[in-house]
Design a protein around this motif. Structure first.
Motif, PDB file in Angstrom:
ATOM      1  N   THR A  20      19.779  85.683  36.295  1.00 36.91           N
ATOM      2  CA  THR A  20      20.212  85.383  34.928  1.00 36.91           C
ATOM      3  C   THR A  20      19.031  84.952  34.059  1.00 36.91           C
ATOM      4  O   THR A  20      18.951  85.328  32.893  1.00 36.91           O
ATOM      5  N   VAL A  21      18.109  84.194  34.613  1.00 34.62           N
ATOM      6  CA  VAL A  21      16.937  83.776  33.845  1.00 34.62           C
ATOM      7  C   VAL A  21      16.103  84.989  33.457  1.00 34.62           C
ATOM      8  O   VAL A  21      15.622  85.105  32.319  1.00 34.62           O
ATOM      9  N   LYS A  22      15.913  85.935  34.385  1.00 28.88           N
ATOM     10  CA  LYS A  22      15.140  87.141  34.084  1.00 28.88           C
ATOM     11  C   LYS A  22      15.818  87.968  32.994  1.00 28.88           C
ATOM     12  O   LYS A  22      15.155  88.500  32.091  1.00 28.88           O
ATOM     13  N   LYS A  23      17.138  88.092  33.030  1.00 27.92           N
ATOM     14  CA  LYS A  23      17.860  88.838  32.002  1.00 27.92           C
ATOM     15  C   LYS A  23      17.731  88.158  30.640  1.00 27.92           C
ATOM     16  O   LYS A  23      17.538  88.822  29.615  1.00 27.92           O
ATOM     17  N   GLU A  24      17.829  86.827  30.614  1.00 27.75           N
ATOM     18  CA  GLU A  24      17.691  86.098  29.356  1.00 27.75           C
ATOM     19  C   GLU A  24      16.293  86.264  28.779  1.00 27.75           C
ATOM     20  O   GLU A  24      16.129  86.454  27.578  1.00 27.75           O
ATOM     21  N   GLN A  25      15.273  86.206  29.617  1.00 25.62           N
ATOM     22  CA  GLN A  25      13.900  86.349  29.142  1.00 25.62           C
ATOM     23  C   GLN A  25      13.639  87.764  28.641  1.00 25.62           C
ATOM     24  O   GLN A  25      12.875  87.970  27.696  1.00 25.62           O
ATOM     25  N   ARG A  26      14.282  88.745  29.256  1.00 21.47           N
ATOM     26  CA  ARG A  26      14.097  90.129  28.846  1.00 21.47           C
ATOM     27  C   ARG A  26      14.694  90.369  27.451  1.00 21.47           C
ATOM     28  O   ARG A  26      14.160  91.132  26.654  1.00 21.47           O
ATOM     29  N   LEU A  27      15.781  89.683  27.144  1.00 16.79           N
ATOM     30  CA  LEU A  27      16.455  89.899  25.871  1.00 16.79           C
ATOM     31  C   LEU A  27      15.976  88.974  24.760  1.00 16.79           C
ATOM     32  O   LEU A  27      16.345  89.158  23.605  1.00 16.79           O
ATOM     33  N   GLN A  28      15.171  87.976  25.081  1.00 18.45           N
ATOM     34  CA  GLN A  28      14.684  87.079  24.050  1.00 18.45           C
ATOM     35  C   GLN A  28      13.612  87.757  23.219  1.00 18.45           C
ATOM     36  O   GLN A  28      12.825  88.560  23.719  1.00 18.45           O
ATOM     37  N   LYS A  29      13.604  87.431  21.922  1.00 18.80           N
ATOM     38  CA  LYS A  29      12.647  88.027  21.010  1.00 18.80           C
ATOM     39  C   LYS A  29      11.889  86.903  20.316  1.00 18.80           C
ATOM     40  O   LYS A  29      12.491  85.973  19.793  1.00 18.80           O
TER      41      LYS A  29
END
Length: 127
Positions: A20-29
């Motif tokens: 979940t942390v990796k997915k959140e970091q991928r979508l953060q701008k």
């Protein structure tokens, strides 16, 4: 046996957390440019009347001024079609036919006839 089940649960929970942390970091701008919101009203306070401070020269930002004027336009000029159901009411505000003061179908003027003259006379005398 119970301890191995707990460690497996902790391992799986850790894997889920990492995913979940990796997915959140991928979508953060990351935003690096900021500007004033042109849709929000600004309350500019003037200086005190007796202050001797010279007024500041502000450099005009043409893009901001264009965005500000675009936000202040009426919806019929801003958009080519209504966006909501509420805007559909009154979207076309121009009259369907041009107004002609000589056309008696739409302009009803006060006309005195024999009947109206008689009723006016009767109302005046009854008082």
């Amino acid at each position: 046996m119970a301890e191995t089940k707990k460690t497996l649960d902790l391992v799986h929970q850790n894997e889920i957390h990492i995913e979940t942390v990796k997915k959140e970091q991928r979508l953060q701008k990351l935003h690096t440019e900021f500007s004033i919101n042109p849709y929000r009203k600004l309350h500019i306070l003037p200086d005190k009347p007796m202050s001797r401070k010279p007024t500041e020269a502000v450099v005009e930002n043409s893009e901001f001024i264009k965005a500000f004027h675009k936000a202040r336009e009426i919806p019929t000029e801003k958009y080519e079609a209504p966006l909501t159901e509420s805007q559909e009411i009154g979207w076309v505000s121009a009259p369907l036919i041009s107004s002609d003061r000589q056309d008696l179908r739409f302009n009803f003027y006060r006309v005195s006839t024999d009947v109206t003259k008689h009723s006016e006379y009767a109302q005046r005398t009854s008082k």
